[in-house]
Design a protein around this motif. Structure first.
Motif, PDB file in Angstrom:
ATOM      1  N   ASP A  72      64.514  50.928  -0.192  1.00  0.00           N
ATOM      2  CA  ASP A  72      63.315  51.174   0.605  1.00  0.00           C
ATOM      3  C   ASP A  72      62.335  50.029   0.352  1.00  0.00           C
ATOM      4  OD1 ASP A  72      61.020  51.997   1.816  1.00  0.00           O
ATOM      5  OD2 ASP A  72      61.049  54.030   1.007  1.00  0.00           O
ATOM      6  N   ASP A  74      59.459  49.438   1.681  1.00  0.00           N
ATOM      7  CA  ASP A  74      58.052  49.837   1.710  1.00  0.00           C
ATOM      8  C   ASP A  74      57.595  50.373   0.356  1.00  0.00           C
ATOM      9  OD1 ASP A  74      57.927  49.133   4.390  1.00  0.00           O
ATOM     10  OD2 ASP A  74      58.496  51.142   5.061  1.00  0.00           O
ATOM     11  N   ASN A  75      58.397  51.266  -0.226  1.00  0.00           N
ATOM     12  CA  ASN A  75      58.052  51.865  -1.518  1.00  0.00           C
ATOM     13  C   ASN A  75      58.691  51.147  -2.696  1.00  0.00           C
ATOM     14  OD1 ASN A  75      56.491  54.272  -0.567  1.00  0.00           O
ATOM     15  ND2 ASN A  75      58.430  54.727   0.439  1.00  0.00           N
ATOM     16  N   ALA A 108      62.516  52.718  -9.204  1.00  0.00           N
ATOM     17  CA  ALA A 108      61.669  51.596  -8.816  1.00  0.00           C
ATOM     18  C   ALA A 108      62.310  50.287  -9.265  1.00  0.00           C
ATOM     19  CB  ALA A 108      60.279  51.741  -9.426  1.00  0.00           C
ATOM     20  N   GLU A 116      53.711  48.584  -7.920  1.00  0.00           N
ATOM     21  CA  GLU A 116      52.441  48.779  -7.220  1.00  0.00           C
ATOM     22  C   GLU A 116      51.544  49.773  -7.940  1.00  0.00           C
ATOM     23  OE1 GLU A 116      51.110  47.203  -4.664  1.00  0.00           O
ATOM     24  OE2 GLU A 116      52.823  45.843  -4.715  1.00  0.00           O
ATOM     25  N   SER A 185      63.681  52.903   5.173  1.00  0.00           N
ATOM     26  CA  SER A 185      62.394  53.427   4.746  1.00  0.00           C
ATOM     27  C   SER A 185      62.533  54.917   4.448  1.00  0.00           C
ATOM     28  CB  SER A 185      61.341  53.209   5.839  1.00  0.00           C
ATOM     29  OG  SER A 185      61.672  53.977   6.988  1.00  0.00           O
ATOM     30  N   LEU A 186      61.467  55.505   3.924  1.00  0.00           N
ATOM     31  CA  LEU A 186      61.496  56.934   3.621  1.00  0.00           C
ATOM     32  C   LEU A 186      61.701  57.752   4.883  1.00  0.00           C
ATOM     33  CD1 LEU A 186      61.175  59.236   1.617  1.00  0.00           C
ATOM     34  CD2 LEU A 186      58.702  59.092   1.932  1.00  0.00           C
TER      35      LEU A 186
END
Length: 220
Positions: A72, A74-75, A108, A116, A185-186
């Protein structure tokens, strides 16, 4: 030239210097608490699953493997999923996952403090450290004696040195993106799960066993 005299330093100067160092200590405490919270959260998410870096995979308490399925961007997390047929037949499935597509775990790709979330909390810690410099610098502008200026300068320099570890990882690190892995993405992952669940439900509802009740056989 006379030497330093502590008695020539006013109470306000000592308070400003002490406040400066205390606030930097508070900034380190904030950073440490955020790091600990992230570690506890990661351990809770794993739920007894152990990550094996050499395989880039998770092993569940039932000795089954969860392999990387997607990334993902984005995250900034990699999603690992177990084999559905194995997870659905697992004796402890009810306490592990409700998904019929296999247990999923996220990891992560950015280690602390490059992630982040870590950058956000470290930014707060750095802001607190900067606020700690306001009082001694403001006191220095009021024109105290040379001894007071020396105390304030020493406190500011020490505070800056102590805050260096907080600033060192706040800058943007080069983005790491895993290669050879689908990017989802999620929202894409949620839609994929919903589609898989709908397909499974359709298969179950459309299945008809080829049985006939006794005595209903037709003869020619």
């Amino acid at each position: 030239m006379t030497g330093f005299s502590a008695s020539a330093v006013g109470a306000e100067t000592w308070l400003a210097a002490g406040y400066c160092l205390a606030v930097v200590g508070l900034a380190h405490i904030i950073d440490a608490l955020a790091r600990r919270a992230a570690s506890v959260a990661e351990g809770g998410v794993s739920g007894g699953f152990r990550y094996h870096k050499d395989h880039d995979a998770w092993r569940c308490p039932q000795d089954q493997w969860l392999w990387p399925r997607s990334f993902d961007p984005d995250n900034r997390v990699t999603r690992y999923r177990g084999t559905p047929s194995i997870c659905n037949a697992c004796p402890v499935k009810d306490t592990c996952t409700t998904s019929s597509s296999g247990r999923e775990i996220q990891r992560a790709v950015d280690s602390w403090p490059a992630s982040e979330a870590a950058r956000f909390h470290r930014g707060i810690a750095c802001t607190v450290a900067v606020l700690g410099l306001v009082w001694p610098l403001g006191t220095a502008l009021t024109g105290p004696g040379p001894d007071s200026l020396l105390v304030l300068a020493a406190a500011v320099v020490m505070a800056l040195l102590l805050s260096v570890p907080l600033w060192s990882h706040l800058r943007r690190n080069p983005a790491f993106i895993p290669e050879g892995m689908a990017h989802r993405s999620l929202d894409d992952t949620v839609a994929e799960r919903a589609a898989a669940a709908a397909t499974l439900a359709h298969r179950r509802s459309s299945y008809r066993p080829d049985r006939r009740e006794p005595g209903t056989e037709t003869t020619s």
